[in-house]
Scaffold this motif. Structure first.
Motif, short mmCIF file in Angstrom:
data_model
loop_
_atom_site.label_atom_id
_atom_site.label_comp_id
_atom_site.label_asym_id
_atom_site.label_seq_id
_atom_site.Cartn_x
_atom_site.Cartn_y
_atom_site.Cartn_z
N GLY A 232 -28.33 32.03 -20.80
CA GLY A 232 -27.79 32.31 -22.12
C GLY A 232 -26.30 32.10 -22.26
O GLY A 232 -25.69 32.60 -23.22
N ARG A 233 -25.67 31.38 -21.34
CA ARG A 233 -24.22 31.14 -21.42
C ARG A 233 -23.91 30.25 -22.60
O ARG A 233 -24.48 29.17 -22.76
CB ARG A 233 -23.74 30.50 -20.12
N SER A 234 -23.00 30.69 -23.43
CA SER A 234 -22.60 29.91 -24.60
C SER A 234 -21.12 30.10 -24.86
O SER A 234 -20.46 30.91 -24.20
CB SER A 234 -23.41 30.33 -25.84
N ALA A 235 -20.59 29.37 -25.80
CA ALA A 235 -19.17 29.47 -26.13
C ALA A 235 -18.83 30.88 -26.61
O ALA A 235 -19.58 31.48 -27.39
CB ALA A 235 -18.81 28.45 -27.20
N SER A 236 -17.71 31.40 -26.14
CA SER A 236 -17.28 32.75 -26.52
C SER A 236 -16.51 32.70 -27.84
O SER A 236 -16.09 31.64 -28.30
CB SER A 236 -16.38 33.34 -25.43
N MET A 237 -16.31 33.86 -28.44
CA MET A 237 -15.53 33.94 -29.66
C MET A 237 -14.09 33.48 -29.42
O MET A 237 -13.47 32.87 -30.30
CB MET A 237 -15.54 35.37 -30.20
N LEU A 238 -13.56 33.74 -28.23
CA LEU A 238 -12.21 33.30 -27.91
C LEU A 238 -12.14 31.78 -27.85
O LEU A 238 -11.18 31.16 -28.34
CB LEU A 238 -11.76 33.90 -26.57
N GLU A 239 -13.15 31.15 -27.28
CA GLU A 239 -13.17 29.69 -27.21
C GLU A 239 -13.26 29.08 -28.60
O GLU A 239 -12.62 28.06 -28.88
CB GLU A 239 -14.34 29.23 -26.34
N LEU A 240 -14.04 29.69 -29.47
CA LEU A 240 -14.14 29.19 -30.84
C LEU A 240 -12.81 29.35 -31.57
O LEU A 240 -12.39 28.47 -32.33
CB LEU A 240 -15.26 29.92 -31.59
N PHE A 241 -12.14 30.48 -31.35
CA PHE A 241 -10.82 30.71 -31.92
C PHE A 241 -9.83 29.68 -31.38
O PHE A 241 -8.99 29.15 -32.12
CB PHE A 241 -10.38 32.14 -31.58
N PHE A 242 -9.92 29.42 -30.10
CA PHE A 242 -9.07 28.42 -29.43
C PHE A 242 -9.23 27.06 -30.10
O PHE A 242 -8.25 26.36 -30.37
CB PHE A 242 -9.46 28.36 -27.95
N ASP A 243 -10.46 26.69 -30.41
CA ASP A 243 -10.72 25.38 -31.02
C ASP A 243 -10.11 25.26 -32.41
O ASP A 243 -9.73 24.16 -32.84
CB ASP A 243 -12.23 25.14 -31.11
N LEU A 244 -10.01 26.38 -33.14
CA LEU A 244 -9.46 26.33 -34.49
C LEU A 244 -8.03 25.80 -34.49
O LEU A 244 -7.63 25.09 -35.40
CB LEU A 244 -9.50 27.73 -35.13
N VAL A 245 -7.25 26.16 -33.47
CA VAL A 245 -5.88 25.69 -33.41
C VAL A 245 -5.85 24.18 -33.22
O VAL A 245 -4.98 23.48 -33.77
CB VAL A 245 -5.12 26.39 -32.25
N PHE A 246 -6.81 23.67 -32.48
CA PHE A 246 -6.84 22.23 -32.25
C PHE A 246 -7.23 21.46 -33.51
O PHE A 246 -6.92 20.27 -33.64
CB PHE A 246 -7.80 21.90 -31.10
N VAL A 247 -7.90 22.12 -34.44
CA VAL A 247 -8.20 21.49 -35.73
C VAL A 247 -6.90 21.07 -36.40
O VAL A 247 -6.80 19.98 -36.98
CB VAL A 247 -8.99 22.46 -36.64
N VAL A 248 -5.89 21.93 -36.31
CA VAL A 248 -4.60 21.64 -36.92
C VAL A 248 -3.97 20.40 -36.29
O VAL A 248 -3.55 19.47 -36.98
CB VAL A 248 -3.64 22.85 -36.77
N ALA A 249 -3.92 20.38 -34.95
CA ALA A 249 -3.30 19.26 -34.25
C ALA A 249 -4.05 17.95 -34.50
O ALA A 249 -3.43 16.90 -34.75
CB ALA A 249 -3.23 19.56 -32.76
N VAL A 250 -5.37 18.00 -34.43
CA VAL A 250 -6.17 16.79 -34.65
C VAL A 250 -5.98 16.27 -36.06
O VAL A 250 -5.82 15.06 -36.29
CB VAL A 250 -7.66 17.09 -34.38
N SER A 251 -5.96 17.18 -37.03
CA SER A 251 -5.80 16.78 -38.43
C SER A 251 -4.46 16.10 -38.66
O SER A 251 -4.37 15.06 -39.32
CB SER A 251 -5.94 18.00 -39.34
N ILE A 252 -3.39 16.67 -38.10
CA ILE A 252 -2.06 16.09 -38.27
C ILE A 252 -1.98 14.73 -37.60
O ILE A 252 -1.42 13.77 -38.15
CB ILE A 252 -0.98 17.03 -37.72
#
Length: 394
Positions: free
Chosen positions: A25-45
């Motif tokens: 049952g190992r899956s992405a944690s809430m911290l990892e999902l939060f971590f990815d949100l910051v990369f949305v900014v960098a990728v978009s720019i």
């Protein structure tokens, strides 16, 4: 003997022992999902700046800046992802160091525009160093816990720390030597995991790793959906190009959906059953990710051409779409499809990568690309799952 992860110290820290690679049952944690949100900014720019560079006719400069900036984004994300699959304790110190890395991403994102416009990589490098030094702290912590991976963790920590000193020294170099040193330092960075893992392989959870890669792919494909909607928005304000803009918006949506289907068709977790396979999967994803981000920029370039706001000709602008799609297809096929598909699929996907490059010969942008991608999806749907795990990844 490794201390059980459940036993917290007097500082409320959980010993950073390697996690079970077969954990149920190992899956992405809430911290990892939060971590990815910051990369949305960098990728978009990065995608927006690539779009501007291509539209203004600065093709080579734009591609070089995009490749270098995207490396910083991808490498920091990938290193955290592979570390987390092995050592995620989710205690307060682990979270704090991860948030420091997120701050580094924001610094990097702030410097993306100067990197494109002035070839000034100061802020991206400083943000990158912040992220990497946080990883040094994580590896040193892991080295204290388990003797079986201590040497590996020490090599990671020492190697990363040494290269960060070189990154900072690079900022003192003139423009041309500085650009050459950037490329050399990238080579050193990607060599560190290869060297460190020879001292002892850290465990990874195949399903967790491939889920993390899949989530990042969704982020990048989301940029293409944004480009699709922008085409429709532009159509509302430009009556002369109404039909063509709506067409490119619809075709982009179809192409993006097809890319999603193709990427998630194979069983990705079967591609990282060995160290060599994991290296190929991890490193080739740079091209898959970068292509997905560039695809959205290419669509924006097409929109600018249709509305008369681009320095590029129609065929050249179309290559801004077809080349990323071809790279995405070829990369996905090589890392995840070819070893788990029959001859028909292994012919259809590479052939599709070649055919989409012919799209600039078509009067309506993205048409051939969308048609070819849909035909590939039809092939995948018609092929029954094989015993080796072909078909949608579970």
């Amino acid at each position: 003997m490794t201390t059980p992860p459940s036993s917290a110290s007097r500082f409320r820290l959980i010993p950073m022992a390697p996690r079970d690679p077969h954990e149920q049952g190992r899956s992405a944690s809430m911290l990892e999902l939060f971590f990815d949100l910051v990369f949305v900014v960098a990728v978009s720019i990065a995608s927006v700046q690539l779009h501007h560079s291509l539209t203004q006719g600065h093709v080579l400069d734009g591609l070089v800046a995009y490749g270098l900036v995207f490396f910083g984004i991808w490498w920091a994300w990938m290193n955290f992802t592979w570390f987390a699959t092995s050592f995620d304790t989710d205690d307060w110190l682990y979270r704090a160091l991860t948030i420091v890395q997120m701050a580094g991403v924001l610094v990097l994102a702030t410097g993306i525009e100067p990197a494109f416009t002035d070839a000034d990589y100061t802020l991206p490098i400083l943000g990158f160093v912040v992220m990497r030094l946080a990883m040094v702290a994580q590896w040193l912590r892991a080295a204290r816990t388990d003797a079986s991976i201590r040497r590996t963790a020490q090599v990671y920590a020492g190697g990363i720390a040494a290269v960060q000193v070189l990154w900072l020294l690079q900022l003192t170099l003139p423009e041309v030597p500085g650009l050459i040193s950037l490329v050399l330092l990238i080579g050193v960075e990607v060599a560190i995991p290869v060297i460190a893992q020879r001292r002892g392989t850290t465990p990874w959870h195949p399903h967790h790793i491939t889920e993390r890669y899949g989530l990042f792919t969704l982020i990048l494909l989301g940029e293409s959906l944004l480009a699709s909607s922008n085409a429709i928005i532009e159509a509302v304000h430009d009556a002369e190009a109404l039909g063509r803009l709506i067409s490119i918006g619809a075709l982009t949506f179809v192409a993006t959906a097809a890319l999603w289907w193709i990427y998630f068709w194979p069983p990705h977790h079967r591609s990282i059953t060995s160290f060599g396979g994991s290296l190929r999967y991890g490193y080739v994803h740079y091209f898959v990710f970068a292509a997905a981000g560039a695809f959205s920029a290419g669509i924006e370039v097409e929109i600018d051409v249709l509305t008369g706001h681009s320095e590029l000709s129609n065929p050249t602008a179309s290559f801004a779409v077809t080349v990323p799609v071809a790279i995405f297809l070829a990369g996905t096929w090589w890392i995840a499809i070819r070893d788990h598909a029959d001859r028909l699929v292994n012919t259809a996907v590479p052939l599709a990568a070649v055919l989409v490059l012919c799209d600039p010969l078509i009067a309506v942008p993205v048409t051939l690309t969308a048609v070819v991608l849909v035909l590939v999806v039809v092939v995948l749907v018609l092929q029954p799952p094989a015993q080796t795990g072909c078909g949608p990844a579970s």
